[in-house]
Each structure stands twice: as structure tokens, then as C-alpha cells.
Write a protein that holds these residues in place. Structure first.
Motif, PDB file in Angstrom:
ATOM      1  N   VAL A 152       0.848  -1.181   0.000  1.00  0.00           N
ATOM      2  CA  VAL A 152       0.000   0.000   0.000  1.00  0.00           C
ATOM      3  C   VAL A 152       0.890   1.239   0.000  1.00  0.00           C
ATOM      4  O   VAL A 152       1.906   1.293   0.696  1.00  0.00           O
ATOM      5  CB  VAL A 152      -0.907   0.021   1.243  1.00  0.00           C
ATOM      6  CG1 VAL A 152      -1.659   1.337   1.353  1.00  0.00           C
ATOM      7  CG2 VAL A 152      -1.884  -1.140   1.193  1.00  0.00           C
ATOM      8  N   GLN A 153       0.512   2.221  -0.794  1.00  0.00           N
ATOM      9  CA  GLN A 153       1.176   3.514  -0.753  1.00  0.00           C
ATOM     10  C   GLN A 153       0.153   4.581  -0.406  1.00  0.00           C
ATOM     11  O   GLN A 153      -0.969   4.568  -0.932  1.00  0.00           O
ATOM     12  CB  GLN A 153       1.818   3.832  -2.102  1.00  0.00           C
ATOM     13  CG  GLN A 153       3.104   3.098  -2.346  1.00  0.00           C
ATOM     14  CD  GLN A 153       3.121   2.361  -3.675  1.00  0.00           C
ATOM     15  OE1 GLN A 153       2.292   2.577  -4.522  1.00  0.00           O
ATOM     16  NE2 GLN A 153       4.088   1.500  -3.825  1.00  0.00           N
ATOM     17  N   ALA A 209      -4.539   9.686  -0.271  1.00  0.00           N
ATOM     18  CA  ALA A 209      -4.891   8.791  -1.372  1.00  0.00           C
ATOM     19  C   ALA A 209      -4.098   7.495  -1.255  1.00  0.00           C
ATOM     20  O   ALA A 209      -2.868   7.516  -1.126  1.00  0.00           O
ATOM     21  CB  ALA A 209      -4.597   9.471  -2.702  1.00  0.00           C
ATOM     22  N   SER A 263      -3.036   3.728  -2.768  1.00  0.00           N
ATOM     23  CA  SER A 263      -2.884   2.942  -4.001  1.00  0.00           C
ATOM     24  C   SER A 263      -2.247   1.603  -3.647  1.00  0.00           C
ATOM     25  O   SER A 263      -1.688   1.430  -2.576  1.00  0.00           O
ATOM     26  CB  SER A 263      -2.012   3.681  -5.010  1.00  0.00           C
ATOM     27  OG  SER A 263      -0.716   3.887  -4.493  1.00  0.00           O
ATOM     28  N   GLY A 264      -2.367   0.686  -4.568  1.00  0.00           N
ATOM     29  CA  GLY A 264      -1.786  -0.626  -4.351  1.00  0.00           C
ATOM     30  C   GLY A 264      -2.821  -1.632  -3.923  1.00  0.00           C
ATOM     31  O   GLY A 264      -2.993  -2.662  -4.536  1.00  0.00           O
ATOM     32  N   ARG A 265      -3.518  -1.346  -2.846  1.00  0.00           N
ATOM     33  CA  ARG A 265      -4.614  -2.188  -2.386  1.00  0.00           C
ATOM     34  C   ARG A 265      -5.683  -1.284  -1.820  1.00  0.00           C
ATOM     35  O   ARG A 265      -5.390  -0.228  -1.292  1.00  0.00           O
ATOM     36  CB  ARG A 265      -4.160  -3.166  -1.306  1.00  0.00           C
ATOM     37  CG  ARG A 265      -3.240  -4.250  -1.813  1.00  0.00           C
ATOM     38  CD  ARG A 265      -2.948  -5.273  -0.733  1.00  0.00           C
ATOM     39  NE  ARG A 265      -2.057  -6.321  -1.198  1.00  0.00           N
ATOM     40  CZ  ARG A 265      -1.682  -7.348  -0.459  1.00  0.00           C
ATOM     41  NH1 ARG A 265      -2.127  -7.471   0.780  1.00  0.00           N
ATOM     42  NH2 ARG A 265      -0.870  -8.258  -0.944  1.00  0.00           N
ATOM     43  N   THR A 266      -6.912  -1.723  -1.925  1.00  0.00           N
ATOM     44  CA  THR A 266      -7.980  -0.895  -1.386  1.00  0.00           C
ATOM     45  C   THR A 266      -7.942  -0.935   0.132  1.00  0.00           C
ATOM     46  O   THR A 266      -7.450  -1.889   0.737  1.00  0.00           O
ATOM     47  CB  THR A 266      -9.353  -1.361  -1.881  1.00  0.00           C
ATOM     48  OG1 THR A 266      -9.542  -2.718  -1.442  1.00  0.00           O
ATOM     49  CG2 THR A 266      -9.425  -1.297  -3.387  1.00  0.00           C
ATOM     50  N   LYS A 285     -13.009   6.198  -4.002  1.00  0.00           N
ATOM     51  CA  LYS A 285     -11.817   6.931  -4.426  1.00  0.00           C
ATOM     52  C   LYS A 285     -10.567   6.488  -3.679  1.00  0.00           C
ATOM     53  O   LYS A 285      -9.491   7.049  -3.882  1.00  0.00           O
ATOM     54  CB  LYS A 285     -12.026   8.434  -4.208  1.00  0.00           C
ATOM     55  CG  LYS A 285     -13.126   9.035  -5.068  1.00  0.00           C
ATOM     56  CD  LYS A 285     -13.245  10.532  -4.826  1.00  0.00           C
ATOM     57  CE  LYS A 285     -14.321  11.139  -5.724  1.00  0.00           C
ATOM     58  NZ  LYS A 285     -14.461  12.604  -5.504  1.00  0.00           N
ATOM     59  N   ASN A 286     -10.718   5.497  -2.801  1.00  0.00           N
ATOM     60  CA  ASN A 286      -9.575   5.045  -1.991  1.00  0.00           C
ATOM     61  C   ASN A 286      -8.898   6.212  -1.288  1.00  0.00           C
ATOM     62  O   ASN A 286      -7.659   6.324  -1.266  1.00  0.00           O
ATOM     63  CB  ASN A 286      -8.550   4.308  -2.850  1.00  0.00           C
ATOM     64  CG  ASN A 286      -8.849   2.829  -2.953  1.00  0.00           C
ATOM     65  OD1 ASN A 286      -9.821   2.333  -2.406  1.00  0.00           O
ATOM     66  ND2 ASN A 286      -8.004   2.119  -3.668  1.00  0.00           N
ATOM     67  N   THR A 287      -9.697   7.087  -0.708  1.00  0.00           N
ATOM     68  CA  THR A 287      -9.169   8.303  -0.112  1.00  0.00           C
ATOM     69  C   THR A 287      -9.728   8.512   1.286  1.00  0.00           C
ATOM     70  O   THR A 287     -10.932   8.344   1.522  1.00  0.00           O
ATOM     71  CB  THR A 287      -9.482   9.533  -0.981  1.00  0.00           C
ATOM     72  OG1 THR A 287      -8.926   9.330  -2.290  1.00  0.00           O
ATOM     73  CG2 THR A 287      -8.875  10.790  -0.380  1.00  0.00           C
TER      74      THR A 287
END
Length: 113
Positions: A2-3, A23, A25-28, A75-77
Motif C-alpha cells: 500500500v502507498q 490517497a 494505491s496498491g490495495r484498497t 476513491k480510496n481516499t
């Protein structure tokens, strides 16, 4: 892996507002407990707010009623809405993914009196 990337920090006068974003990224992270931490100059990194996978929230007493942690899973945010900011809110704000033990790089918030 995950980032996490924070944004939204800046310089604001006391009483103002900012919204921080984190935000992922990589995995939800929709099922992950997430947190916002703050590190003031010369001090340790302290927890500000936590958002559980069940939607539960917890805040440090000093920000209750002023800050709101939330997430947009589509939005994975992760967000931190900060209102009625005070000079003592100044610091670098980091988001943290508890499940993956991952930190973002931080975003600077400076509140002038």
C-alpha cells in the motif's frame, strides 16, 4: 503493498479550515482501520483521529468538535476536515494504515495566530 500520499496542507490563519486528503494505491483500504497523526516541531508523532472499518470514529480531546475524519472508498481516499484551526494544530500530518502498517510522507499544516 500500500502507498499513501497526503495532500491539502498549507498555511492558514487561526479560525480557518483545511481539508487533508490521503490517497491510497496498491490495495484498497475499505476494510482497514485508518488514522491521522500529527507531529509538532520537536515533539513525538501523536494520534489525532481514527476511523474504524465499521465506520466508528475516535478523536483526541483537543480536536473533538473541530475535526472530522471520513473516507471515500470509491476513491480510496481518507480525509480530515479541520475547522476552527488553532496555532497548536501546527505540525506535519500523516495518515496511517493500521492493517498494512504503512505511513504516508506527511503534509505540513501551519496555523498562524
Amino acid at each position: 503493498q500500500v502507498q499513501l500520499v497526503e495532500s491539502g496542507g498549507g498555511l492558514v490563519q487561526a479560525g480557518g479550515s483545511l481539508r487533508l486528503s490521503c490517497a491510497a494505491s496498491g490495495r484498497t483500504f475499505s476494510m482497514n482501520t485508518m488514522g491521522w497523526y500529527r507531529q509538532a516541531p520537536g515533539k513525538q508523532r501523536d494520534l489525532v483521529a481514527v476511523l474504524g472499518s465499521d465506520g466508528s470514529t475516535n478523536y483526541v480531546d483537543s480536536v473533538k468538535g473541530r475535526f472530522t475524519i471520513s473516507r471515500d472508498n470509491a476513491k480510496n481516499t481518507l480525509y480530515l476536515q479541520m475547522n476552527s484551526l488553532k496555532p497548536e494544530d501546527t505540525g506535519v500530518y500523516y495518515c496511517y494504515d493500521y492493517r498494512h502498517n504503512t505511513w504516508g510522507q506527511g503534509t505540513q499544516v501551519t496555523v498562524s495566530s
